[in-house]
Every structure is written in C-alpha cells, then in structure tokens.
Design an enzyme around this catalytic site. Structure first.
Site, PDB file in Angstrom:
ATOM      1  CD1 TRP A  95       7.491   6.530  -2.762  1.00 49.87           C
ATOM      2  CD2 TRP A  95       6.780   7.043  -4.921  1.00 49.87           C
ATOM      3  NE1 TRP A  95       8.502   6.481  -3.513  1.00 49.87           N
ATOM      4  CE2 TRP A  95       8.135   6.778  -5.061  1.00 49.87           C
ATOM      5  CE3 TRP A  95       6.159   7.168  -6.146  1.00 49.87           C
ATOM      6  CZ2 TRP A  95       8.952   6.696  -6.144  1.00 49.87           C
ATOM      7  CZ3 TRP A  95       6.982   7.362  -7.604  1.00 49.87           C
ATOM      8  CH2 TRP A  95       8.455   7.221  -7.218  1.00 49.87           C
TER       9      TRP A  95
ATOM     10  CG  HIS B  79      -0.410   2.031  -9.434  1.00 50.32           C
ATOM     11  ND1 HIS B  79      -0.724   1.904  -8.123  1.00 50.32           N
ATOM     12  CD2 HIS B  79      -1.468   3.130  -9.554  1.00 50.32           C
ATOM     13  CE1 HIS B  79      -1.840   2.281  -7.562  1.00 50.32           C
ATOM     14  NE2 HIS B  79      -2.106   2.897  -8.498  1.00 50.32           N
TER      15      HIS B  79
ATOM     16  NE  ARG C 254      -4.608   6.840  -7.070  1.00 52.22           N
ATOM     17  CZ  ARG C 254      -4.425   6.637  -5.864  1.00 52.22           C
ATOM     18  NH1 ARG C 254      -4.046   7.376  -4.954  1.00 52.22           N
ATOM     19  NH2 ARG C 254      -4.528   5.176  -5.471  1.00 52.22           N
TER      20      ARG C 254
ATOM     21  CG  ASP D 173      -2.308   0.995   1.063  1.00 55.62           C
ATOM     22  OD1 ASP D 173      -2.266   1.405  -0.041  1.00 55.62           O
ATOM     23  OD2 ASP D 173      -2.715   1.188   1.974  1.00 55.62           O
TER      24      ASP D 173
ATOM     25  CG  LEU E 293       9.034 -17.305  -3.932  1.00 54.11           C
ATOM     26  CD1 LEU E 293       8.841 -17.086  -2.461  1.00 54.11           C
ATOM     27  CD2 LEU E 293       9.766 -15.822  -4.451  1.00 54.11           C
TER      28      LEU E 293
ATOM     29  NE  ARG F 291      -7.824   0.994   5.546  1.00 53.18           N
ATOM     30  CZ  ARG F 291      -7.549   2.348   5.709  1.00 53.18           C
ATOM     31  NH1 ARG F 291      -7.788   2.717   6.821  1.00 53.18           N
ATOM     32  NH2 ARG F 291      -7.131   2.863   4.633  1.00 53.18           N
TER      33      ARG F 291
END
Ligand code: IPE
Ligand code: IPE
Ligand code: MG
Length: 245
Positions: free
Chosen positions: A30, A42, A38, A25, A136, A199
């Site tokens: 940022w 991302h 925005r 998040d 992984l 949260r």
C-alpha cells in the site's frame, strides 16, 4: 469477492461467525503504491485495525483475532519492527478507554516475553483495565507463530506426563487444545487474509482445520467496514460440512 456493501444483509447478520481471525497483510505494498516509506503503510494499517475492531464489536461478533506480528516478522529491519511496536503502544494508549466504553476485552497470544518491556507493560495495563468486559474479545497475535505454539503445547504436556499428572493414553484433541495459547478461545469460523496472498503464514495452524477462508485482493490499509461486510456475506454463502454430508 463480489459486492461491497455499506450495510450487512439481515441474512448475513443472522448467521454471523462467532470468531473472525484476520491476517492483516499488504501494508508495505500500500505504501509502495503511494511512493511512501513502508511504515506509513503500517500507520494506515493501524487505522484499519481500529475501524475493524469497532465494527466487529458493533456487529456483535464475539471474538476477533488479529495477526499483528509474527515470530518471522522479527527478521525485518529494526526500524520497521520499532515502528510497529510504536504503533501498537500508541493504539493501546489512545484507544483503551474507548475499548472499555465498548465493553471490549483484550487477550494476547504469542511469545509475549520477546516484546520490548514497555510494550508488555502497556499490554498488561490494557488487559487489566478491560478484564471485566464481556462484549467482543479482541485477541492480538503478537510475536505469534503457529508451530511455536504447538511445540510449546507439547513441552507443557510432556512436563505434566513427567510429573505423573497426565497419562499419555489420556492425551486427546481436547487435552491438547487446552495447552495451546488459545485454550480459552473457540476456533475461528472465518479467516480473512488481505492483499491476495494464498497462504497461512504460520497462523493458528491447529485452530483453522475447519475454518472458512476468505482471501481478498484489498490491501489491509484499504480494508474497512464495506470490505468486512463483503467477507461476512461471503461467509454466509458458504456451506460448512465439517467432513459430513
Ligand atoms: C502486514 O503488512 C503487516 C505485518 C506483517 C506486520 P506487510 O508489512 O507484510 O506488507 P507487505 O506484505 O509487504 O505488503
Ligand atoms: C503475515 O504476513 C503476518 C502478519 C500479518 C502479522 P507476512 O507479510 O509477514 O507473511 P508472508 O511473508 O507474506 O508469508
Ligand atoms: Mg506481508
């Protein structure tokens, strides 16, 4: 969290969590701090994901689950959703061979059928390419919602009951977990949330009942190896009791 170390202490390395889950998040904040759109956040966040996936594999972590897109995120403006899908496809196109070299397997959890067809195609291709790897396991949570997952599990169990294949008296926690998207994945040992939000945002509701939570103020695009290491150091300092003494 306190120290950010370039190297993980031997003690923390010896007590690594088997499964790390991350709520990535803070991309928007940022970008805002830098007066950028925005989607630039991302883009930078996708780079953090690349770095953290590689670092987790190198450390020998067995499962890494990344919350990349929630069912609620469909409510964002179309341009932002499109940009997120574009970065996902770009990641799969450019990184699958590298993931393969690093013995990474890919799984996805969520309502995958809601993703655009081209995204689904790239996911299927990458999963097939990586299916025989045993290093992984990277689990991408896409169009994922914890409550949706639980409702889907209930529906699937109800069908089995109706068909006479399950007796309601035999529905245990284990049976229930077998009907979740994560049936083949152990519960997370450590859940990291970046950007300071306290949260869970509908992530892995069933699976995190005894997971250690680490919240860091770091925004996701700034979360790199040193921040991963400090979260692992913090995990190492915790004493998991599972309700016992
Ligand atoms: C996380 O960053 C990425 C996704 C949820 C897809 P955000 O986009 O939520 O960034 P903030 O919370 O607005 O800073
Ligand atoms: C959680 O972040 C979802 C992902 C990281 C994919 P959000 O930014 O969507 O969650 P809220 O709105 O802060 O709860
Ligand atoms: Mg957010």
């Amino acid at each position: 969290m306190s120290t950010q170390t370039a190297h993980l202490s031997p003690e923390a390395k010896a007590a690594l969590p088997q499964h790390v889950a991350i709520i990535m998040d803070g991309n928007g904040r940022w970008a805002r701090q830098r007066h950028l759109p925005r989607i630039e956040g991302h883009r930078a966040g996708a780079e953090s994901a690349r770095v953290i996936i590689r670092a987790a594999g190198e450390l020998g972590i067995k499962y890494l689950t990344l919350y990349a897109f929630s069912v609620e995120n469909w409510n964002r403006p179309k341009e932002e959703v499109d940009a997120l899908m574009k970065y996902l496809v770009h990641y799969l196109k450019t990184e699958t061979s590298e993931l393969n070299k690093n013995n990474v397997r890919l799984e996805v959890i969520g309502q995958i059928y809601r993703l655009p067809e081209n995204v689904q195609d790239h996911l299927r291709k990458s999963m097939a390419t990586l299916s025989r790897n045993n290093g992984l396991t990277l689990v991408m949570a896409l169009s994922y919602g914890g409550r949706t997952e639980i409702v889907d599990a209930v529906r699937s169990i109800a069908k089995e009951v109706k068909a006479g294949r399950i007796d309601p008296a035999d529905i245990t926690e284990q049976v229930f977990a077998q009907h979740l998207y994560t049936y083949a994945i152990p519960d997370p040992d450590l859940l990291i949330r970046t950007s300071g939000e306290m949260r869970v945002s509908n992530f892995l509701l069933w699976q995190i009942s005894y997971t250690e939570l680490v919240v860091t103020q770091t925004l996701w695009p700034d979360f790199r190896k040193p921040q991963l290491h400090s979260a692992l150091e913090e995990y190492h300092r915790r004493h998991r009791r599972f309700g016992a003494l």
